[in-house]
Design a protein around this motif. Structure first.
Motif: not given
Length: 424
Positions: A83-94
């Motif tokens: 399942s696709p999931k967008t998470v916020l990381t140190d390099v932005g949204a992934v």
């Protein structure tokens, strides 16, 4: 037995391998014209690949067999796509592909269910907040650098999460004996009905290893007062500080009495740098080149008698007669300044050298100056604490380093203050 982590040769090979991988990635990015950040950026792709590889490893651990392994046949559970999931990381949204199992029992640890940001992203927000950036500034920064839109509520939730940590830090136990404690006050603007300046009391201790530690932060009422300092010092004693050799402070009336009432054997020393700054504020900048060497002759004098003579010579000189208030400043502070003259040279160096505390004061003032004013006392303390947390982090080498000439000074401390220091 030496482990790989303790073997310099192994560490060197690891560093070389990392450098080689980085070089290849950068060459590939240059060849393709790919950006570092943003959708399709090099770091975004790397982060996605690492996260997905780790998630697949978690799924393997959960199921007990590798992907496509025949051992999984008839096991009662199996992989069921992603399942696709967008998470916020140190390099932005992934956007990552999170694996699923048919029984719906998989609970990923790296990217937990319902989590929309990784821990490192929270730390990035806290780091920006610690630098005095407002919520609006942080949102603009994240949008410009990482292409991520975050809500004000998200930032507030992240920063509010440190409140319990702040409380625990403010109440932590302290060492029983400190060679030096510097006490000072910062002024911040806080809204309480109307915006007004309030002092935030700061205590910085130098421990037996020559490292400095911020012992606490306290917001006072309007106007710095010795009564509030008495409460602050009493709290430090209640948290375990039984004795202090030298308490360096400014010339606030009544403060020496508050110190000796808390630690009867402490030597109260007026901060030399405070005296110098107070003196220079009273004079035109064009006269500073003459004032500085004249004042230096006072605070570097070998004895109290020599210091008195140097002050008398200054009072009769051209800058002294032009600025009699400077002479009075030193005369008023004389009882708390003269203990400094009795110290051995090694102790003088660490007491006078305000590099021990000035780097902390400078960072805290910058954090508060950027914000203009705070909506509450708790908001001010939160920003200051986060700034302190960054300063005392292991990576903050400048703050955590041992004071110059500390071992020499510690030997003099042990002699000058006799049996009060327990040197292990």
């Amino acid at each position: 037995m030496t482990t790989d982590s303790e073997n310099p040769a192994v560490e060197q090979v690891g560093d070389d391998l990392v450098d080689e991988v980085v070089e290849r990635l950068m060459d590939r990015a240059d060849a393709s014209g790919a950006a570092l950040l943003g959708e399709g950026g090099l770091l975004t792709q790397i982060t996605r690949a690492v996260l997905e590889r780790a998630l697949e490893a978690e799924m393997t651990e959960h199921l007990g067999y590798e992907k496509h392994d025949v051992a999984g046949r008839g096991s009662g559970n199996s992989r069921n796509g992603t399942s696709p999931k967008t998470v916020l990381t140190d390099v932005g949204a992934v956007t990552v592909a999170v694996p699923r199992d048919r029984n719906g029992e998989f609970e990923p640890l790296l990217v937990p269910k319902n989590a929309r940001r990784l821990a490192g992203f929270n730390e990035r927000i806290l780091s920006l907040y610690a630098r005095g950036m407002s919520v609006r500034d942080i949102r603009s920064h994240l949008a410009a650098i990482y292409g991520v839109e975050v809500s004000p509520d998200l930032i507030s939730k992240v920063t509010d999460a440190v409140t319990d940590e702040l409380t625990a830090w403010q109440n932590r136990p302290l060492d029983p004996v400190w060679p030096i404690i510097y006490i000072d006050a910062l002024w911040v603007k806080i809204r309480s009905g109307s915006v007004s300046s309030k002092p935030v009391y700061l205590a910085v201790g130098v421990d037996m290893d020559g490292r400095k530690d911020v012992l606490g932060l306290w917001v006072g009422s309007e106007g710095e007062g010795a009564t509030t300092w008495m409460a602050v010092l009493s709290e430090l004693r209640n948290r375990g500080v039984e004795d202090v050799c030298i308490v360096a402070c400014d010339g606030l009336k009544g403060l020496p009495d508050a110190v000796t009432a808390t630690w009867p054997r402490a030597t109260v020393q007026t901060c030399v740098i405070h005296l110098i700054r107070a003196s220079l504020r009273l004079a035109s900048k064009r006269d500073h080149p003459k004032l500085v060497p004249a004042l230096k002759a006072v605070y570097t004098a070998a004895t109290e008698q020599a210091a008195e003579q140097a002050l008398e010579e200054f009072a009769g000189s051209d800058p002294g007669t032009r600025y009699p208030a400077i002479v009075q400043t030193w005369q008023r502070a004389w009882p708390e300044f003269t203990p400094y003259l009795a110290f051995p040279p090694a102790i003088r160096k660490v007491v006078y050298s305000t590099n021990m505390v000035e780097s902390i004061n400078s960072r805290l003032r910058k954090a508060t100056r950027n914000r203009g004013h705070f909506p509450s006392e708790q908001a001010a303390l939160k920003v200051l604490y986060l700034a302190v947390r960054e300063l005392i982090a292991p990576r903050a080498r400048d703050v955590n380093r041992v004071a110059a000439h500390w071992k020499e000074a510690l030997n003099q401390f042990s002699l000058f203050f006799e049996d009060r220091l327990s040197i292990q």
